[in-house]
Design an enzyme around this catalytic site. Sequence first.
Site, PDB file in Angstrom:
ATOM      1  N   LYS A 189       0.825  -1.106   0.010  1.00  0.00           N
ATOM      2  CA  LYS A 189       0.004  -0.054   0.074  1.00  0.00           C
ATOM      3  C   LYS A 189       0.767   1.243   0.007  1.00  0.00           C
ATOM      4  CE  LYS A 189      -4.246   1.890   0.453  1.00  0.00           C
ATOM      5  NZ  LYS A 189      -5.029   1.927  -0.748  1.00  0.00           N
ATOM      6  N   ASP A 221      -5.411  -3.249  -1.988  1.00  0.00           N
ATOM      7  CA  ASP A 221      -7.026  -3.190  -2.419  1.00  0.00           C
ATOM      8  C   ASP A 221      -7.072  -3.801  -3.763  1.00  0.00           C
ATOM      9  OD1 ASP A 221      -5.460  -0.928  -3.237  1.00  0.00           O
ATOM     10  OD2 ASP A 221      -7.111   0.695  -2.901  1.00  0.00           O
ATOM     11  N   ASP A 249      -6.848 -15.839   3.225  1.00  0.00           N
ATOM     12  CA  ASP A 249      -8.572 -16.306   3.333  1.00  0.00           C
ATOM     13  C   ASP A 249      -9.141 -16.030   1.999  1.00  0.00           C
ATOM     14  OD1 ASP A 249      -7.823 -17.010   6.170  1.00  0.00           O
ATOM     15  OD2 ASP A 249      -9.866 -16.246   6.601  1.00  0.00           O
TER      16      ASP A 249
END
Length: 355
Positions: A189, A221, A249
């Site tokens: 990021k 993102d 996940d």
Amino acid sequence: MKLKIAKLPGDGIGPEVVEQAVKVVDAIARKFGHEVEYSFGLVGACAIDATGNAFPEETFKICLNSDAVLFGAVGDPRYDNDPTAKVRPEQGLLAMRKQLGLFANLRPVETFSSLVHKSPLKAELVDGADFMCIRELTGGMYFGKKGREDNGDTAYDTNIYHRYEVERILRLAFEYAMRRRKLLTVVDKANVLESSRLWRQIAQEMAPQYPEVKVEYIYVDNAAMQLIRCPKNFDVMVTENTFGDILTDEASCITGSMGLLASASIGEHTGVFEPIHGSYPQAAGKNIANPLATILSAAMMFEYAFGLMEEGKAVRAAVAASIDEGFVTEDLAEGGIARSTSEVGDWVASKILNS
Ligand code: IPM
Ligand code: MN
């Protein structure tokens, strides 16, 4: 070969799934003529109950004296809604990773063709997806300075990375990419976080040492979107601790079940082989949890801790056969017969012995 393995089942479904992996390890040992010596250690909520410590010194010693650790899961609902708890089961896992210096967590995402319809994503998007997520495991927010101020009304966690931590994980990722399709995606990021800018700077410094590797930089993102939009675009992905936790996940959806994703945590001392799923307390003791992620973690253990590639392959082949033949637990059964955790473990073990 003599295999010294520490068994750390932990909490919830941990003991049930580790038991199945042990059956599989024993089957491999019989077939290939290895001798296995197990030691047992407490970690997580069960360790807190017994000793007050989530990762007791004795468990640490057992790990250090073994060649590999087979780990199940930690966590207990007693702690989940108690933000004031002084000790937590998860601290056991974090302490184990830190004390063993396990800075790299390798989470392969591989699809089984016979399961692609189980994925919430379109089959043609996921069929053939095959990439490796490399998650930094002993730095970042998980271990940075944390605390409360203002009588507890302000809280902070520090996302801190040192150059040596970034260099060693990126080095491993570049080496991996060299052995695979030579595409490395660095996820950060860097448009907002200083720590991410350090990651990106170091990756750019190292890239010329690996001229054959194509390096892509994407923001986390965007990565979250690309992972489900086009998972086949990834080969090796590397990222910091927290981003890696979240993205893997998400990545488990690609394969169709969280119960399939294995991982290897490696670094300075004994490696830990663990499923990426948690302790799934609702299923604990019911003999319904999918043991395949832990069994596949055992396959990674043969390969990474012992260099026993044939043995790893034999485990994977037996797991693939159980999936192809529909001999699976309820999360994968859909319409067919749902087998129990132990039935799947027995099936995979006997498949190994009989093939
Ligand atoms: C994982 C788990 C752990 C983590 C928890 C149980 C502390 O979610 O292995 O991904 O956040 O690393
Ligand atoms: Mn996680």
